[in-house]
Write an enzyme that holds these catalytic residues in place. Structure first.
Site, PDB file in Angstrom:
ATOM      1  N   HIS A 122     -15.964   9.998  43.429  1.00  0.00           N
ATOM      2  CA  HIS A 122     -15.145  10.597  44.477  1.00  0.00           C
ATOM      3  C   HIS A 122     -14.287   9.580  45.228  1.00  0.00           C
ATOM      4  O   HIS A 122     -13.508   9.956  46.086  1.00  0.00           O
ATOM      5  CB  HIS A 122     -16.039  11.333  45.488  1.00  0.00           C
ATOM      6  CG  HIS A 122     -16.490  12.679  44.988  1.00  0.00           C
ATOM      7  ND1 HIS A 122     -17.033  12.848  43.736  1.00  0.00           N
ATOM      8  CD2 HIS A 122     -16.465  13.909  45.564  1.00  0.00           C
ATOM      9  CE1 HIS A 122     -17.334  14.128  43.557  1.00  0.00           C
ATOM     10  NE2 HIS A 122     -16.992  14.793  44.645  1.00  0.00           N
ATOM     11  N   GLU A 130      -6.933  22.753  41.678  1.00  0.00           N
ATOM     12  CA  GLU A 130      -5.930  21.784  42.142  1.00  0.00           C
ATOM     13  C   GLU A 130      -4.648  21.852  41.320  1.00  0.00           C
ATOM     14  O   GLU A 130      -3.543  21.749  41.850  1.00  0.00           O
ATOM     15  CB  GLU A 130      -6.483  20.349  42.087  1.00  0.00           C
ATOM     16  CG  GLU A 130      -7.637  20.076  43.033  1.00  0.00           C
ATOM     17  CD  GLU A 130      -8.983  20.515  42.446  1.00  0.00           C
ATOM     18  OE1 GLU A 130      -9.021  20.964  41.286  1.00  0.00           O
ATOM     19  OE2 GLU A 130      -9.999  20.400  43.160  1.00  0.00           O
ATOM     20  N   HIS A 156      10.223  24.827  14.661  1.00  0.00           N
ATOM     21  CA  HIS A 156       9.931  24.604  16.079  1.00  0.00           C
ATOM     22  C   HIS A 156      10.747  23.478  16.707  1.00  0.00           C
ATOM     23  O   HIS A 156      11.506  23.710  17.627  1.00  0.00           O
ATOM     24  CB  HIS A 156       8.431  24.344  16.272  1.00  0.00           C
ATOM     25  CG  HIS A 156       8.119  23.882  17.641  1.00  0.00           C
ATOM     26  ND1 HIS A 156       7.896  24.750  18.670  1.00  0.00           N
ATOM     27  CD2 HIS A 156       8.080  22.639  18.170  1.00  0.00           C
ATOM     28  CE1 HIS A 156       7.719  24.054  19.765  1.00  0.00           C
ATOM     29  NE2 HIS A 156       7.820  22.786  19.494  1.00  0.00           N
ATOM     30  N   HIS A 165      15.013  22.578  19.817  1.00  0.00           N
ATOM     31  CA  HIS A 165      14.051  23.566  19.314  1.00  0.00           C
ATOM     32  C   HIS A 165      14.745  24.892  19.020  1.00  0.00           C
ATOM     33  O   HIS A 165      14.996  25.670  19.933  1.00  0.00           O
ATOM     34  CB  HIS A 165      12.944  23.791  20.352  1.00  0.00           C
ATOM     35  CG  HIS A 165      12.190  22.549  20.689  1.00  0.00           C
ATOM     36  ND1 HIS A 165      10.901  22.324  20.241  1.00  0.00           N
ATOM     37  CD2 HIS A 165      12.542  21.462  21.415  1.00  0.00           C
ATOM     38  CE1 HIS A 165      10.498  21.144  20.688  1.00  0.00           C
ATOM     39  NE2 HIS A 165      11.468  20.600  21.411  1.00  0.00           N
TER      40      HIS A 165
HETATM   41  C1  TPP Z   1       1.961  19.721  28.446  1.00  0.00           C
HETATM   42  C2  TPP Z   1       2.717  19.639  27.155  1.00  0.00           C
HETATM   43  N1  TPP Z   1       2.091  19.181  26.064  1.00  0.00           N
HETATM   44  C3  TPP Z   1       2.756  19.035  24.909  1.00  0.00           C
HETATM   45  C4  TPP Z   1       4.077  19.357  24.827  1.00  0.00           C
HETATM   46  C5  TPP Z   1       4.842  19.132  23.528  1.00  0.00           C
HETATM   47  N2  TPP Z   1       5.190  20.423  22.966  1.00  0.00           N
HETATM   48  C6  TPP Z   1       6.407  20.957  23.113  1.00  0.00           C
HETATM   49  S1  TPP Z   1       6.498  22.481  22.482  1.00  0.00           S
HETATM   50  C7  TPP Z   1       4.892  22.417  21.947  1.00  0.00           C
HETATM   51  C8  TPP Z   1       4.218  23.543  21.236  1.00  0.00           C
HETATM   52  C9  TPP Z   1       4.927  24.745  21.447  1.00  0.00           C
HETATM   53  O1  TPP Z   1       4.316  25.862  20.882  1.00  0.00           O
HETATM   54  P1  TPP Z   1       4.647  27.197  21.590  1.00  0.00           P
HETATM   55  O2  TPP Z   1       4.330  27.069  23.012  1.00  0.00           O
HETATM   56  O3  TPP Z   1       3.993  28.281  20.840  1.00  0.00           O
HETATM   57  O4  TPP Z   1       6.219  27.311  21.461  1.00  0.00           O
HETATM   58  P2  TPP Z   1       7.010  27.787  20.168  1.00  0.00           P
HETATM   59  O5  TPP Z   1       6.375  27.156  18.992  1.00  0.00           O
HETATM   60  O6  TPP Z   1       6.880  29.239  20.163  1.00  0.00           O
HETATM   61  O7  TPP Z   1       8.396  27.310  20.383  1.00  0.00           O
HETATM   62  C10 TPP Z   1       4.329  21.221  22.272  1.00  0.00           C
HETATM   63  C11 TPP Z   1       2.938  20.867  21.940  1.00  0.00           C
HETATM   64  C12 TPP Z   1       4.689  19.845  25.993  1.00  0.00           C
HETATM   65  N3  TPP Z   1       5.974  20.170  26.023  1.00  0.00           N
HETATM   66  N4  TPP Z   1       3.985  19.992  27.127  1.00  0.00           N
END
Ligand code: TPP
Length: 691
Positions: free
Chosen positions: A498, A436, A272, A37
């Site tokens: 539950h 939780e 990204h 990334h």
């Molecule tokens: C819980 C979770 N869901 C999905 C992902 C897959 N994922 C990695 S980065 C991202 C989106 C990132 O967007 P942002 O947080 O704004 O980061 P940026 O684009 O600024 O790098 C996703 C959906 C993940 N890493 N963790």
């Protein structure tokens, strides 16, 4: 602010060069790996630079120094930014590891992993978890400071920083954790929000439109906005103001640009999750006036500037060490306790007050036994702290008289629910509220910080709500203790919503997690011993709501067998049993009674109590074969949970009495009868196997 560093505005060319070094190390590594990334490191490099060179208190030569500031890259997908910072400031992360980003055997995996890379505090990647971990670290800092600092001796005194992203703030766990952090007034928690308005697949305008600053204001955070993420002075001033704010956690919303500087990809989601591409990397270097060759270029003066961290860190740690030496003289008892806690050592005689429970046919619920054991341990193990997600009266996890963790100035609060001992941040009972998921993430932060043995409690069914941090605790090898009560359909009238069915199988499937389901009060006591003695692994204790008989250990095997995961409780009068009955937890009492009835029919059953698969699997094969003798193929496993996985212990000729459907609402004893957990049914299934 580190006094040795020049003001940011005094050397703009140097600053820019350092920031571009961070950016291009990161994108060159992503490009070489052909995966990763690039976008986040490019946009967030300026704020990371300001924080790491002008504020962060750390010693690259000793990443384990206890009073360092903690830094978390919660948006773990931007890992190259962190690796670049670690390399440049002088951690043991050599350039060749940057060049081997994401490759087999490197210490620079796709997402940062605690324990693998010096300077990585927690494993991040699942968005939102790092956010919650920081809250746990800030709780640990505040709590240890309250308990161990004395006037003139600030032994524990550091900040917890994180860079959090859009994705972090969107995840529910961040909301829970932010709410808790605001309530707890964690003034030394400072998050930089990389507000670039782009996520993986789109701009945030199609998914994320609340006013983030007002949202965090409402949580009780101190918020500031920096309109231009390249404005170093503005970032510096915001960080200063955040540090000066002592009663609220801080969120600094920094407007940045994903893929900053990339002519073709800035502000698009294409920056990204995949490399920019060779041509675009070149165009970006040209655009930011950076040499196109060689890749991984680090100007000497930039490196020298970053490496000042080594000298500064050595000075900071040396100053702390002399403070510590004076503290040891002035407060030897406190120093001993703190040192022991930081080394994760148990005090001698820590277990001296753990009770032995007398044999009792009526017995007690293992959750009740657990509460008694915890309260016998707590006075002797000062590091033990924790609480439940609003279920103390049911999980029996209150440490009576050890104080309730609440911030100063909370004196006007409604005081019901106190565990006794006063309300302060020195209190060892944490009230997580109905959160939780945050609890799981906070426990990880507490454990990763060091100095405490954290526990968290809820009903077993709601362990599902905290599964992501449980998995990460196992991945990070953190010493976290989970107390999961109401462990089967036998909890009764609350009904199928539950009643856990598949949760045991689910927890057992997590590599590294030790799951223990003790059968009676004395096994519960040994389970707690194992939980305290086991370091570098999380442990889940699975406990009953209902009474279970306390087994007579004069008649049956010694309870220390729990340590081996499974042990022969009895072979009856015959050394050559016809079959093996295996059970865990509340079902052990049932199979013990069934074995007696079978004996009346001249069928000889071995009874095996098997509280922990993981502990048993770790035993030598000779021991395992002595318990589950290969020559006895008639084996019946009895557990009020999903049968999945039991066949590996009962074999092809064995049988499993489990629960492979959802439960129902009825009194617990009715459910156990209806689901077949009766002495008669166990006997029937056992005899059927022999036929
Ligand atoms: C819980 C979770 N869901 C999905 C992902 C897959 N994922 C990695 S980065 C991202 C989106 C990132 O967007 P942002 O947080 O704004 O980061 P940026 O684009 O600024 O790098 C996703 C959906 C993940 N890493 N963790």
């Amino acid at each position: 602010m580190n006094s040795a560093n020049p003001s940011l505005s005094s050397a703009p060319a140097l600053d820019e060069s350092c920031i571009n070094t961070l950016r291009f190390l990161s994108i060159d590594a992503v490009q070489k790996a052909n995966s990763g990334h690039p976008g986040l490191p490019m946009g967030a490099a300026p704020m990371a630079y300001v924080l790491w060179t002008h504020f962060l208190k750390h010693n690259p030569i000793n990443p384990g120094w206890i009073d360092r500031d903690r830094f978390i890259l919660s948006a773990g997908h931007g890992s190259m930014l962190l690796y670049s910072l670690l390399h440049l400031t002088g951690y043991d992360v050599p350039l060749e590891q940057i060049e081997r980003f994401r490759q087999w055997g490197s210490i620079t995996p796709g997402h940062p992993e605690r324990g693998l890379t010096p300077g990585v505090e927690v494993t991040t990647g699942p968005l939102g978890q790092g956010f919650a971990n920081g809250v746990g670290m800030a709780i640990a800092e505040a709590h240890l400071a309250a308990r161990y600092n004395r006037a003139g001796f600030d032994i524990i005194d550091h900040f917890t920083y994180a860079i959090v992203s859009d994705g972090d703030l969107m995840e529910g766990v961040a909301s829970e954790s932010a709410s808790l952090a605001g309530h707890l007034k964690l003034g030394k928690l400072i998050y930089l929000y990389d507000d670039n308005r782009v996520t993986l697949s789109a701009g945030t305008d199609i998914t994320f439109s609340e006013d983030r600053a007002r949202r965090f204001d409402a949580y009780g955070w101190h918020t500031q906005s920096v309109g231009d993420g390249s404005d170093l002075v503005a970032i510096e001033y915001a960080l200063r103001a955040a540090r000066a704010e002592t009663t609220r956690p801080s969120l600094i919303l920094v407007r940045t640009h994903l893929g900053y500087g990339s002519p073709g990809k800035q502000d698009t989601f294409e920056a990204h999750g995949s490399p920019l591409g060779v041509d675009e990397v070149r165009a970006t270097k040209r655009n930011l006036r950076w040499p196109e060759e060689p890749p991984f270029f680090i100007p000497e003066y930039a490196l020298a500037h970053f490496r000042r961290a080594i000298e500064q860190g050595a000075r900071d740690e040396a100053a702390w060490k002399s403070r510590w030496a004076a503290y040891v003289q002035a407060f030897p008892d406190l120093a001993r306790d703190l040192e022991q806690a930081l080394r994760a050592d148990l005090p001698s005689d820590w277990d001296a007050d753990i009770p032995t429970f007398p044999a009792d046919a009526k017995g007690m619920a293992t959750r009740v036994a657990s509460g008694k054991v915890m309260n016998a341990i707590a006075p002797r193990v000062p590091a033990l702290i924790g609480g439940s997600a609003d279920l103390d009266p049911s999980t029996f996890t209150a440490l009576a008289g050890f104080g309730d963790f609440e911030p100063v100035g909370a004196s006007a609060l409604d005081r019901q629910g106190s565990d006794g001992g006063g309300w302060s941040i020195a209190g060892r009972n944490l009230h997580f509220g109905v959160r939780e998921h945050a609890m799981g993430g906070v426990l990880n932060g507490l454990a990763a910080h060091g100095g405490t043995v954290p526990f968290g409690a809820t009903f077993l069914i709601f362990s599902d709500y905290m599964r992501p941090p449980i998995r990460l605790a196992a991945l990070m090898r953190l010493h976290v203790i989970y107390v999961f009560t109401h462990d089967s359909i036998a909890l009764g009238e609350d009904g199928s919503t539950h009643q856990p069915v598949e949760q045991l199988a689910g927890l057992r499937s997590i590599p590294g997690l030790i799951v223990i389901r003790p059968c009676d009060a004395n096994e519960t006591a040994v389970a707690w011993r194992v939980a305290l003695e086991t370091r570098e692994r999380p442990i889940a204790l699975i406990l009953t709501r209902q009474h279970v008989p306390t087994i007579d250990r004069d008649e049956f095997a010694d309870v220390s067998g729990l340590r081996r995961g499974a042990y022969v409780l009895t072979d009856g009068p015959n050394a050559k049993p016809d079959l093996i009955l295996i059970a865990t937890g509340s079902e052990v009492g049932v199979v013990v009674a069934a074995a007696r009835q079978l004996l009346e029919r001249n069928v000889h059953a071995r009874v095996v109590s098997m509280p922990s698969w993981e502990l048993f699997d770790a035993q030598p094969v000779e021991y395992r074969d002595a318990v589950l003798s290969p020559s006895i193929s008639a084996r019946l496993a009895v557990e009020a949970g999903a049968s999945q996985g039991w066949h590996r212990y009962v074999g092809d000729h064995g049988d499993v009495l489990g629960v492979d459907r959802f439960g129902a609402s009825a009194p617990g004893d009715v459910l156990l009868r209806e689901f077949g957990f009766t002495v008669e049914n166990v006997c029937r299934r056992a005899l059927a196997m022999l036929r």
